[in-house]
Scaffold this active site. Structure first.
Site, PDB file in Angstrom:
ATOM      1  N   LYS A 216       0.803  -1.222   0.000  1.00 16.82           N
ATOM      2  CA  LYS A 216       0.000   0.000   0.000  1.00 16.82           C
ATOM      3  C   LYS A 216       0.833   1.267   0.000  1.00 16.82           C
ATOM      4  CE  LYS A 216      -4.487  -1.658   0.985  1.00 16.82           C
ATOM      5  NZ  LYS A 216      -5.584  -1.933   1.895  1.00 16.82           N
ATOM      6  N   ARG A 250      -4.388 -10.151   3.970  1.00 15.94           N
ATOM      7  CA  ARG A 250      -4.659 -10.064   2.526  1.00 15.94           C
ATOM      8  C   ARG A 250      -3.392  -9.543   1.861  1.00 15.94           C
ATOM      9  NH1 ARG A 250      -6.219  -6.326  -1.166  1.00 15.94           N
ATOM     10  NH2 ARG A 250      -7.741  -6.932  -2.735  1.00 15.94           N
TER      11      ARG A 250
HETATM   12  C1  7PJ Z   1      -8.386  -4.111   0.781  1.00 16.10           C
HETATM   13  C2  7PJ Z   1      -9.433  -4.784   0.175  1.00 16.10           C
HETATM   14  C3  7PJ Z   1      -8.230  -4.195   2.194  1.00 16.10           C
HETATM   15  C4  7PJ Z   1     -10.155  -5.629   2.186  1.00 16.10           C
HETATM   16  C5  7PJ Z   1      -8.303  -3.707  -1.324  1.00 16.10           C
HETATM   17  C6  7PJ Z   1      -5.140  -2.775  -2.442  1.00 16.10           C
HETATM   18  C7  7PJ Z   1      -6.421  -2.040  -2.603  1.00 16.10           C
HETATM   19  N1  7PJ Z   1     -10.305  -5.545   0.861  1.00 16.10           N
HETATM   20  N2  7PJ Z   1      -9.366  -4.523  -1.163  1.00 16.10           N
HETATM   21  N3  7PJ Z   1      -9.140  -4.974   2.846  1.00 16.10           N
HETATM   22  N4  7PJ Z   1      -7.670  -3.458  -0.177  1.00 16.10           N
HETATM   23  N5  7PJ Z   1     -11.004  -6.355   2.913  1.00 16.10           N
HETATM   24  O1  7PJ Z   1      -5.071  -4.004  -2.395  1.00 16.10           O
HETATM   25  O2  7PJ Z   1      -4.114  -2.051  -2.364  1.00 16.10           O
HETATM   26  O3  7PJ Z   1      -7.346  -3.606   2.829  1.00 16.10           O
HETATM   27  S1  7PJ Z   1      -7.851  -3.080  -2.882  1.00 16.10           S
END
Ligand code: 7PJ
Length: 271
Positions: A216, A250
């Protein structure tokens, strides 16, 4: 930093994105094929589950139509299902996509809008699969313009509690609820860091915590590095999140995060 808490059920969720620009026009099959190869790689690298997304939620991104989101995600879910039993999460906010994805074999819903779109709570309850409710201030279009909080931890916690209550009232069972503070979704670097340090407080909500920090912008800003040079920064944050009680990480780099997390787990076992 507060005391070490290592979740017994710490899991790695690998991110499979189907959103690059190459989706437009003739690139579709090509991109499905690439996404499938990427999914295979993440499975081989030891992912516990995969998150399949067809709508970008990056700062400044615009919504995608239902049809387009279905075209991006359904063939991929079907293709992975045809060769693997790995649990699949669908990263969507649209009830139509949730329904179709679960029918095609997805078994979790990841909603960055915490099921705030029309009918999303009802459909999630009906599908009876785990749902991730994420905090976001504003919308992807405007969330990074000027994020402001009096007390970021209290506000995120209260929001998540309210969404847990709304989900329960709609008929989602408590065992199916996961929450996420939404790093980078309407937050400054400082907000993100305070939230990371305060994960144990969010655990008091009593449901599993999902955390997404991988690659990020906060890492890019602190290290002054572009997105393809954020692996070590991402691993540091993954380790910190794991030591603060995150249940699901994630991530984009599954093999590398897996090694880091196995070390944290070993430490958790001697406590
Ligand atoms: C997240 C997401 C997160 C959840 C994205 C990226 C942006 N879903 N989808 N949590 N981030 N639950 O991966 O940089 O932090 S998209």
């Amino acid at each position: 930093m507060s005391r070490l808490i290592v979740s017994q059920q710490l899991q790695i969720m690998g991110v499979v994105n189907t959103t690059p620009d190459s989706f437009s026009d003739g690139g579709r099959f090509d991109t499905l094929d690439k996404a499938l190869q990427h999914a295979r790689r993440l499975i081989a690298d030891g992912a516990d589950l995969l998150d399949i997304g067809g709508e970008s939620t990056r700062p400044g991104s615009l919504p995608v139509a239902v049809d387009e989101e279905l075209r991006r995600t359904l063939p991929l879910i079907e293709a992975i299902r045809a060769e693997s039993d790995i649990p699949l999460s669908i990263d969507t906010n649209k009830p139509e996509v949730m329904r179709a994805a679960v029918a095609a074999g997805a078994s979790m819903i990841n909603s960055v809008w915490a099921l705030r779109l029309d009918n999303a709570l009802e459909v999630a309850a009906e599908l009876a699969v785990p749902v991730c409710l994420m905090h976001m201030q504003g919308s992807p279009q405007d969330m990074q313009q000027n994020p402001e909080y009096q007390d970021v931890v209290a506000e995120v916690r209260d929001f998540l509690q309210a969404r847990i209550d709304a989900a329960l009232a709609a008929g989602v069972s408590r065992e199916n609820i996961v929450v996420d503070p939404g790093f980078g979704f309407g937050k400054t670097i400082e907000h993100n860091l305070v939230l990371l340090k305060s994960l144990p407080e969010l655990r008091e909500l009593g449901v599993p915590l999902l955390v997404g920090l991988s690659r990020k912008k906060m890492i890019g800003k602190i290290l002054d590095k572009p997105v393809d040079q954020r692996l070590y920064g991402s691993l540091a944050l993954a380790v910190m999140a794991a030591m603060q009680g995150a249940d699901i990480l994630r991530v984009h780099d599954v093999a590398e995060t897996g090694d880091a997390i196995r070390m944290v787990r070993a430490l958790g076992e001697v406590l």
